[in-house]
Design a protein around this motif. Sequence first.
Motif, PDB file in Angstrom:
ATOM      1  N   MET A 169       0.835  -1.202   0.000  1.00 36.14           N
ATOM      2  CA  MET A 169       0.000   0.000   0.000  1.00 36.14           C
ATOM      3  C   MET A 169       0.868   1.250   0.000  1.00 36.14           C
ATOM      4  SD  MET A 169      -3.029  -1.103   2.668  1.00 36.14           S
ATOM      5  CE  MET A 169      -3.769   0.538   2.574  1.00 36.14           C
ATOM      6  N   VAL A 170       1.954   1.217   0.770  1.00 38.08           N
ATOM      7  CA  VAL A 170       2.865   2.365   0.799  1.00 38.08           C
ATOM      8  C   VAL A 170       3.497   2.573  -0.568  1.00 38.08           C
ATOM      9  CG1 VAL A 170       4.981   3.282   1.815  1.00 38.08           C
ATOM     10  CG2 VAL A 170       3.314   2.097   3.263  1.00 38.08           C
ATOM     11  N   LEU A 171       3.914   1.469  -1.201  1.00 36.30           N
ATOM     12  CA  LEU A 171       4.532   1.574  -2.521  1.00 36.30           C
ATOM     13  C   LEU A 171       3.541   2.092  -3.557  1.00 36.30           C
ATOM     14  CD1 LEU A 171       6.650  -1.711  -2.660  1.00 36.30           C
ATOM     15  CD2 LEU A 171       7.463   0.629  -2.365  1.00 36.30           C
ATOM     16  N   SER A 172       2.294   1.670  -3.447  1.00 38.66           N
ATOM     17  CA  SER A 172       1.283   2.129  -4.387  1.00 38.66           C
ATOM     18  C   SER A 172       1.079   3.637  -4.273  1.00 38.66           C
ATOM     19  CB  SER A 172      -0.038   1.400  -4.138  1.00 38.66           C
ATOM     20  OG  SER A 172       0.095   0.012  -4.367  1.00 38.66           O
ATOM     21  N   GLN A 173       1.144   4.150  -3.043  1.00 40.67           N
ATOM     22  CA  GLN A 173       0.966   5.577  -2.826  1.00 40.67           C
ATOM     23  C   GLN A 173       2.170   6.376  -3.312  1.00 40.67           C
ATOM     24  OE1 GLN A 173       0.186   5.828   1.359  1.00 40.67           O
ATOM     25  NE2 GLN A 173      -1.854   4.929   1.226  1.00 40.67           N
ATOM     26  N   GLN A 174       3.363   5.838  -3.058  1.00 39.78           N
ATOM     27  CA  GLN A 174       4.580   6.560  -3.418  1.00 39.78           C
ATOM     28  C   GLN A 174       4.967   6.341  -4.872  1.00 39.78           C
ATOM     29  OE1 GLN A 174       7.521   5.190  -0.623  1.00 39.78           O
ATOM     30  NE2 GLN A 174       6.683   6.391   1.071  1.00 39.78           N
ATOM     31  N   GLY A 175       4.586   5.172  -5.432  1.00 34.15           N
ATOM     32  CA  GLY A 175       4.979   4.842  -6.796  1.00 34.15           C
ATOM     33  C   GLY A 175       6.268   4.042  -6.808  1.00 34.15           C
ATOM     34  N   LEU A 176       6.371   3.077  -7.725  1.00 31.08           N
ATOM     35  CA  LEU A 176       7.569   2.246  -7.791  1.00 31.08           C
ATOM     36  C   LEU A 176       8.808   3.063  -8.141  1.00 31.08           C
ATOM     37  CD1 LEU A 176       6.215  -0.941  -9.625  1.00 31.08           C
ATOM     38  CD2 LEU A 176       6.509  -0.559  -7.180  1.00 31.08           C
ATOM     39  N   GLY A 177       8.598   4.185  -8.814  1.00 29.18           N
ATOM     40  CA  GLY A 177       9.737   5.026  -9.168  1.00 29.18           C
ATOM     41  C   GLY A 177      10.433   5.635  -7.969  1.00 29.18           C
ATOM     42  N   SER A 178       9.751   5.649  -6.818  1.00 35.48           N
ATOM     43  CA  SER A 178      10.364   6.212  -5.618  1.00 35.48           C
ATOM     44  C   SER A 178      11.355   5.257  -4.968  1.00 35.48           C
ATOM     45  CB  SER A 178       9.275   6.574  -4.602  1.00 35.48           C
ATOM     46  OG  SER A 178       8.592   5.399  -4.146  1.00 35.48           O
ATOM     47  N   LEU A 179      11.295   3.972  -5.356  1.00 33.41           N
ATOM     48  CA  LEU A 179      12.220   3.004  -4.768  1.00 33.41           C
ATOM     49  C   LEU A 179      13.621   3.212  -5.311  1.00 33.41           C
ATOM     50  CD1 LEU A 179      10.249  -0.384  -4.757  1.00 33.41           C
ATOM     51  CD2 LEU A 179      10.984   0.939  -2.785  1.00 33.41           C
ATOM     52  N   PRO A 180      14.634   3.079  -4.467  1.00 33.43           N
ATOM     53  CA  PRO A 180      16.011   3.159  -4.969  1.00 33.43           C
ATOM     54  C   PRO A 180      16.372   1.898  -5.745  1.00 33.43           C
ATOM     55  CG  PRO A 180      15.999   2.565  -2.645  1.00 33.43           C
ATOM     56  CD  PRO A 180      14.567   2.854  -3.021  1.00 33.43           C
ATOM     57  N   SER A 181      17.521   1.912  -6.367  1.00 30.25           N
ATOM     58  CA  SER A 181      18.015   0.713  -7.038  1.00 30.25           C
ATOM     59  C   SER A 181      18.188  -0.402  -6.018  1.00 30.25           C
ATOM     60  CB  SER A 181      19.354   1.003  -7.729  1.00 30.25           C
ATOM     61  OG  SER A 181      19.184   1.984  -8.731  1.00 30.25           O
ATOM     62  N   VAL A 182      17.873  -1.624  -6.416  1.00 28.36           N
ATOM     63  CA  VAL A 182      17.949  -2.763  -5.502  1.00 28.36           C
ATOM     64  C   VAL A 182      19.123  -3.644  -5.883  1.00 28.36           C
ATOM     65  CG1 VAL A 182      15.485  -2.730  -5.041  1.00 28.36           C
ATOM     66  CG2 VAL A 182      16.348  -4.113  -6.925  1.00 28.36           C
ATOM     67  N   LYS A 183      19.541  -4.460  -4.930  1.00 24.27           N
ATOM     68  CA  LYS A 183      20.652  -5.382  -5.145  1.00 24.27           C
ATOM     69  C   LYS A 183      20.156  -6.819  -4.997  1.00 24.27           C
ATOM     70  CE  LYS A 183      24.163  -2.132  -3.489  1.00 24.27           C
ATOM     71  NZ  LYS A 183      25.288  -1.901  -2.539  1.00 24.27           N
ATOM     72  N   LEU A 184      20.935  -7.740  -5.531  1.00 27.53           N
ATOM     73  CA  LEU A 184      20.581  -9.157  -5.480  1.00 27.53           C
ATOM     74  C   LEU A 184      21.694  -9.931  -4.807  1.00 27.53           C
ATOM     75  CD1 LEU A 184      18.734 -11.519  -6.293  1.00 27.53           C
ATOM     76  CD2 LEU A 184      19.956 -11.609  -8.472  1.00 27.53           C
ATOM     77  N   GLN A 185      21.354 -10.572  -3.686  1.00 25.35           N
ATOM     78  CA  GLN A 185      22.309 -11.430  -2.982  1.00 25.35           C
ATOM     79  C   GLN A 185      22.137 -12.855  -3.490  1.00 25.35           C
ATOM     80  OE1 GLN A 185      21.708 -12.093   1.263  1.00 25.35           O
ATOM     81  NE2 GLN A 185      23.910 -11.939   1.619  1.00 25.35           N
ATOM     82  N   LEU A 186      23.223 -13.457  -3.954  1.00 31.17           N
ATOM     83  CA  LEU A 186      23.179 -14.786  -4.529  1.00 31.17           C
ATOM     84  C   LEU A 186      23.270 -15.849  -3.436  1.00 31.17           C
ATOM     85  CD1 LEU A 186      25.518 -14.105  -7.583  1.00 31.17           C
ATOM     86  CD2 LEU A 186      23.027 -13.890  -7.434  1.00 31.17           C
TER      87      LEU A 186
END
Length: 340
Positions: A169-186
């Motif tokens: 719900m928070v992401l929907s309000q802020q928009g996915l564009g507000s998220l920073p770049s994410v990392k992937l742990q293998l």
Amino acid sequence: MTYPATIKGVQDVEIRPKVQGFLIQINVKEGQTVSAGQTLFVLDNATYQAAVRQAQAAVNTAQQQVNTAQLTYENAQQLHANKVIGDYELQTSKNTFESAQAQLAQAHASLASAREQLSFCYVKSPASGVVGTLPFKKGALVSASNTLTNVANISQMDVYFSVTERDAMVLSQQGLGSLPSVKLQLTDGSVYAHEGRVTRMSGVIDQATGSVQLIATFPNPEKQLKSGGVGNIIIPRQATGAIIIPQGCVSEVQNKKFVYTLVEGNKVKYTEIKVDPQNDGSTYIVTDGLKTGDKYVTNGITKLSDGMEIVPITPERYQQKIDEQAKAMSAGDIVGAMKK
């Protein structure tokens, strides 16, 4: 924040034959890179080739019937113009010609269907990508229920993970564009060299888990990531005005965390604190129990007890004293200390 994740190619296609037949050619190897439209497998097609020849012969026959009916109709038109035959004979000739044309069209449709059936014997890749496992060998009888292989486009990878309904719900309000770049742990604990972006979010909440699925896209130029792999998505989070303390000065008892704070009279107090559940493995973000200006013990906490009086020194002075003692020790003292 970390979330368990699964890795898939941006396009991961099951390759199945549309017709049943014996596998007579396998033109690729496992792990081979293929392009869209490339022939991967060939099925026994003698029966389908015969059907094409038969349909072609039917087209030729129908074409001859059309030619004959056309000549007859044209001749009937001349005779009718000279009043040699009546309207009935002219209309009958026209109907025969149109019927022959319909039969020719039907023969062409049958030929197109036969050619399409023949083309199904040549199984082609619908997309560019990397070939997966090859469970069937040459000579095996296969049908539409059998998966001959998978072709995965791994130039970019989609990484699937889920968040709680509240976070969604928070992401929907802020928009996915507000998220920073994410990392992937293998799975080996290392962090993938390239960062990704969260690009999509499911519009449906999983009733069983109460979670919402998100998809992050990562570039994969070195082909290090494989479709079907697993890992952990790491979403960095910024906190302003946060109190950060080393994990080494925190003791844990029955899932509660404590530090020794310095109070009046240079005495220590066993103080419970609350920390953010997400951490970097070396420090904690304190959410409750400490405030700006509080002093806490950073070393030797295992020797302390609640209410004990100490002689406090700063971490810098502590390190300085260690360096001074090291310089004052002789070589024999160091050897003796090591033996102890």
